[in-house]
Design a protein around this motif. Structure first.
Motif, PDB file in Angstrom:
ATOM      1  N   HIS A   1      20.461  23.857   0.130  1.00 20.40           N
ATOM      2  CA  HIS A   1      19.780  22.975  -0.826  1.00 20.40           C
ATOM      3  C   HIS A   1      18.514  23.593  -1.409  1.00 20.40           C
ATOM      4  O   HIS A   1      18.336  23.643  -2.618  1.00 20.40           O
ATOM      5  CB  HIS A   1      19.424  21.649  -0.145  1.00 20.40           C
ATOM      6  N   LEU A   2      17.605  24.052  -0.529  1.00 19.29           N
ATOM      7  CA  LEU A   2      16.329  24.566  -1.043  1.00 19.29           C
ATOM      8  C   LEU A   2      16.554  25.821  -1.890  1.00 19.29           C
ATOM      9  O   LEU A   2      15.974  25.969  -2.967  1.00 19.29           O
ATOM     10  CB  LEU A   2      15.340  24.861   0.093  1.00 19.29           C
ATOM     11  N   ALA A   3      17.406  26.724  -1.391  1.00 18.21           N
ATOM     12  CA  ALA A   3      17.661  27.957  -2.149  1.00 18.21           C
ATOM     13  C   ALA A   3      18.206  27.635  -3.537  1.00 18.21           C
ATOM     14  O   ALA A   3      17.847  28.302  -4.525  1.00 18.21           O
ATOM     15  CB  ALA A   3      18.642  28.846  -1.378  1.00 18.21           C
ATOM     16  N   THR A   4      19.028  26.601  -3.642  1.00 22.82           N
ATOM     17  CA  THR A   4      19.586  26.232  -4.951  1.00 22.82           C
ATOM     18  C   THR A   4      18.474  25.808  -5.906  1.00 22.82           C
ATOM     19  O   THR A   4      18.463  26.188  -7.086  1.00 22.82           O
ATOM     20  CB  THR A   4      20.632  25.104  -4.775  1.00 22.82           C
ATOM     21  N   SER A   5      17.501  25.038  -5.394  1.00 16.38           N
ATOM     22  CA  SER A   5      16.353  24.643  -6.234  1.00 16.38           C
ATOM     23  C   SER A   5      15.543  25.869  -6.640  1.00 16.38           C
ATOM     24  O   SER A   5      15.118  25.997  -7.799  1.00 16.38           O
ATOM     25  CB  SER A   5      15.417  23.691  -5.474  1.00 16.38           C
ATOM     26  N   MET A   6      15.318  26.775  -5.683  1.00 12.87           N
ATOM     27  CA  MET A   6      14.529  27.977  -5.990  1.00 12.87           C
ATOM     28  C   MET A   6      15.252  28.840  -7.030  1.00 12.87           C
ATOM     29  O   MET A   6      14.619  29.376  -7.955  1.00 12.87           O
ATOM     30  CB  MET A   6      14.266  28.783  -4.709  1.00 12.87           C
ATOM     31  N   LEU A   7      16.563  28.957  -6.898  1.00 13.45           N
ATOM     32  CA  LEU A   7      17.324  29.777  -7.854  1.00 13.45           C
ATOM     33  C   LEU A   7      17.250  29.190  -9.258  1.00 13.45           C
ATOM     34  O   LEU A   7      17.100  29.923 -10.241  1.00 13.45           O
ATOM     35  CB  LEU A   7      18.785  29.890  -7.381  1.00 13.45           C
ATOM     36  N   ALA A   8      17.308  27.857  -9.361  1.00 16.89           N
ATOM     37  CA  ALA A   8      17.178  27.220 -10.683  1.00 16.89           C
ATOM     38  C   ALA A   8      15.806  27.550 -11.269  1.00 16.89           C
ATOM     39  O   ALA A   8      15.669  27.828 -12.471  1.00 16.89           O
ATOM     40  CB  ALA A   8      17.370  25.713 -10.558  1.00 16.89           C
ATOM     41  N   GLY A   9      14.768  27.542 -10.412  1.00 18.86           N
ATOM     42  CA  GLY A   9      13.418  27.871 -10.871  1.00 18.86           C
ATOM     43  C   GLY A   9      13.302  29.329 -11.302  1.00 18.86           C
ATOM     44  O   GLY A   9      12.669  29.633 -12.320  1.00 18.86           O
ATOM     45  N   PHE A  10      13.921  30.229 -10.533  1.00 18.22           N
ATOM     46  CA  PHE A  10      13.872  31.653 -10.916  1.00 18.22           C
ATOM     47  C   PHE A  10      14.512  31.858 -12.290  1.00 18.22           C
ATOM     48  O   PHE A  10      13.986  32.587 -13.133  1.00 18.22           O
ATOM     49  CB  PHE A  10      14.574  32.513  -9.861  1.00 18.22           C
ATOM     50  N   LEU A  11      15.657  31.204 -12.513  1.00 15.01           N
ATOM     51  CA  LEU A  11      16.321  31.326 -13.819  1.00 15.01           C
ATOM     52  C   LEU A  11      15.413  30.769 -14.912  1.00 15.01           C
ATOM     53  O   LEU A  11      15.212  31.390 -15.953  1.00 15.01           O
ATOM     54  CB  LEU A  11      17.652  30.563 -13.817  1.00 15.01           C
ATOM     55  N   ARG A  12      14.855  29.581 -14.653  1.00 11.47           N
ATOM     56  CA  ARG A  12      13.986  28.933 -15.649  1.00 11.47           C
ATOM     57  C   ARG A  12      12.767  29.799 -15.964  1.00 11.47           C
ATOM     58  O   ARG A  12      12.264  29.803 -17.088  1.00 11.47           O
ATOM     59  CB  ARG A  12      13.572  27.571 -15.099  1.00 11.47           C
ATOM     60  N   SER A  13      12.294  30.536 -14.939  1.00 14.62           N
ATOM     61  CA  SER A  13      11.108  31.383 -15.141  1.00 14.62           C
ATOM     62  C   SER A  13      11.443  32.667 -15.894  1.00 14.62           C
ATOM     63  O   SER A  13      10.551  33.467 -16.188  1.00 14.62           O
ATOM     64  CB  SER A  13      10.486  31.733 -13.787  1.00 14.62           C
ATOM     65  N   GLY A  14      12.730  32.891 -16.132  1.00 16.00           N
ATOM     66  CA  GLY A  14      13.123  34.067 -16.908  1.00 16.00           C
ATOM     67  C   GLY A  14      13.544  35.260 -16.067  1.00 16.00           C
ATOM     68  O   GLY A  14      13.779  36.344 -16.596  1.00 16.00           O
ATOM     69  N   LEU A  15      13.668  35.069 -14.743  1.00 20.21           N
ATOM     70  CA  LEU A  15      14.105  36.193 -13.895  1.00 20.21           C
ATOM     71  C   LEU A  15      15.572  36.511 -14.209  1.00 20.21           C
ATOM     72  O   LEU A  15      16.405  35.615 -14.315  1.00 20.21           O
ATOM     73  CB  LEU A  15      13.944  35.802 -12.417  1.00 20.21           C
ATOM     74  N   ASP A  16      15.846  37.794 -14.339  1.00 22.32           N
ATOM     75  CA  ASP A  16      17.206  38.248 -14.635  1.00 22.32           C
ATOM     76  C   ASP A  16      18.114  37.936 -13.433  1.00 22.32           C
ATOM     77  O   ASP A  16      17.816  38.373 -12.320  1.00 22.32           O
ATOM     78  CB  ASP A  16      17.129  39.770 -14.888  1.00 22.32           C
ATOM     79  N   PRO A  17      19.216  37.198 -13.628  1.00 16.78           N
ATOM     80  CA  PRO A  17      20.073  36.851 -12.482  1.00 16.78           C
ATOM     81  C   PRO A  17      20.624  38.063 -11.741  1.00 16.78           C
ATOM     82  O   PRO A  17      20.897  37.984 -10.536  1.00 16.78           O
ATOM     83  CB  PRO A  17      21.200  36.006 -13.088  1.00 16.78           C
TER      84      PRO A  17
ATOM     85  N   ALA B   1      10.721  20.832  -6.228  1.00 15.48           N
ATOM     86  CA  ALA B   1      10.191  20.921  -7.599  1.00 15.48           C
ATOM     87  C   ALA B   1      10.149  22.374  -8.082  1.00 15.48           C
ATOM     88  O   ALA B   1       9.848  22.637  -9.253  1.00 15.48           O
ATOM     89  CB  ALA B   1       8.803  20.299  -7.691  1.00 15.48           C
ATOM     90  N   SER B   2      10.512  23.308  -7.208  1.00 17.06           N
ATOM     91  CA  SER B   2      10.733  24.708  -7.609  1.00 17.06           C
ATOM     92  C   SER B   2      11.695  24.759  -8.782  1.00 17.06           C
ATOM     93  O   SER B   2      11.587  25.610  -9.674  1.00 17.06           O
ATOM     94  CB  SER B   2      11.388  25.498  -6.465  1.00 17.06           C
ATOM     95  N   GLU B   3      12.666  23.841  -8.739  1.00 16.57           N
ATOM     96  CA  GLU B   3      13.708  23.771  -9.760  1.00 16.57           C
ATOM     97  C   GLU B   3      13.135  23.678 -11.179  1.00 16.57           C
ATOM     98  O   GLU B   3      13.714  24.195 -12.124  1.00 16.57           O
ATOM     99  CB  GLU B   3      14.520  22.508  -9.435  1.00 16.57           C
ATOM    100  N   ILE B   4      11.978  23.004 -11.302  1.00 22.12           N
ATOM    101  CA  ILE B   4      11.343  22.868 -12.626  1.00 22.12           C
ATOM    102  C   ILE B   4      10.044  23.685 -12.688  1.00 22.12           C
ATOM    103  O   ILE B   4       9.159  23.404 -13.494  1.00 22.12           O
ATOM    104  CB  ILE B   4      11.091  21.378 -12.974  1.00 22.12           C
ATOM    105  N   CYS B   5       9.935  24.669 -11.803  1.00 24.36           N
ATOM    106  CA  CYS B   5       8.757  25.559 -11.746  1.00 24.36           C
ATOM    107  C   CYS B   5       7.461  24.746 -11.590  1.00 24.36           C
ATOM    108  O   CYS B   5       6.443  25.075 -12.214  1.00 24.36           O
ATOM    109  CB  CYS B   5       8.702  26.461 -12.977  1.00 24.36           C
TER     110      CYS B   5
END
Ligand SMILES: NC(=O)c1ccc[n+]([C@@H]2O[C@H](COP(=O)([O-])OP(=O)(O)OC[C@H]3O[C@@H](n4cnc5c(N)ncnc54)[C@H](OP(=O)(O)O)[C@@H]3O)[C@@H](O)[C@H]2O)c1
Length: 250
Positions: A10-26, A113-117
């Motif tokens: 669960h937490l990693a999924t939120s963090m991954l959504a935040g990384f994508l939103r922040s512009g990190l290359d998948p 809330a990592s999900e929305i940075c």
């Protein structure tokens, strides 16, 4: 910098959504092959490691996001390197239980809330690579000791209690006839407004409240009921109970 995630729940999924939103290359993110990893790699283009050894070999920073009881075993015996940083987000697991030498270990406590940075993420010790990764998920806050980190981790529980208060307030207003969507939005924004004002001003909080609570007014009336029902004391007791759990045996 390649970021690996060991434990994709669960937490990693939120963090991954935040990384994508922040512009990190998948393609700069490698996932351990369990939990939601395969599905997330297929959907977003993250890299899938063949096993945890492969994950460690490919990563510069490894975020460990398994359940606390699984953490010491999950990191043991992996090919850690001196130039690596291991960021554990596992609540209540002390640094002394992370056998990742010669890599350096950091503890962090992101919220969903990592999900929305927008996660205020505490971390200790203050290592640059950890900060660089965590800053993508919201404002990171370095702490001076592991004891401070444990005390501050209580806020991870408070975050859930606040969501519960928002839900209860919104539900109450809808039983009084308010449109549920308006009640939900208004209550959520009320908590955001209260937090933002305190965060952005230097004024003592006692003084801010004194100016807010009109004698004989509605805020004072509600505070009287909450105080008579023992809410402030119960809140403090709940914080202490969480800290005891964090500091206690496994
Ligand atoms: N949830 C939150 O909001 C939150 C907030 C702050 C901190 N945390 C911390 O984050 C950690 C994870 O919590 P969570 O709620 O995300 O738990 P979770 O949903 O159960 O996710 C944990 C994941 O780790 C995987 N896993 C376990 N052992 C592994 C291993 N040896 N190698 C690879 N993967 C492994 C599990 O895979 P399987 O499904 O195959 O078992 C599962 O997918 C906890 O330590 C918690 O204290 C959580």
């Amino acid at each position: 910098m390649i970021v690996g995630i060991l434990g994709v729940g669960h937490l990693a999924t939120s963090m991954l959504a935040g990384f994508l939103r922040s512009g990190l290359d998948p393609t700069a993110i490698v996932l351990s092959p369990r939990g939601k990893a395969a599905a997330l790699c297929a959907r977003h283009g993250f890299r899938l490691a063949t096993d945890n050894r492969d994950l460690v070999e490919r990563s510069d920073v490894v975020i460990v996001a398994v359940r606390p009881a699984h953490a010491p075993d999950a990191v043991a015996g992996l090919p850690w390197r001196k130039d690596q940083v291991v960021v554990s987000v596992c609540a209540g697991v002390p640094l002394s239980r992370f056998a990742v030498a010669p890599a350096r270990a950091v503890r962090a406590m992101p919220f969903t809330a990592s999900e929305i940075c927008a996660s205020p993420t505490i971390y200790f010790p203050d290592i640059e690579q950890a900060q660089a990764v965590l800053d993508r998920l919201g404002p990171s806050i370095a702490l001076a000791s592991e004891t401070d980190f444990e005390v501050a981790t209580v806020n991870a529980a408070v975050y859930g209690w606040v969501q519960d208060l928002i839900r209860k307030t919104a539900e109450w207003s809808s039983t009084q006839g308010l449109d549920p969507a308006i009640g939900r939005r208004l209550t959520a924004l009320t908590f955001v407004a209260a937090g933002r004002l305190i965060e952005e001003k230097d004024q003592p909080m006692d003084q801010m409240l004194e100016e807010l609570v009109t004698p004989g007014g509605i805020t004072e009336r509600g505070l009287q009921v909450l105080s008579a029902r023992g809410v402030p004391a119960a809140w403090e007791e709940a914080c202490t109970a969480v800290l005891d759990k964090l500091m206690g045996p496994d």
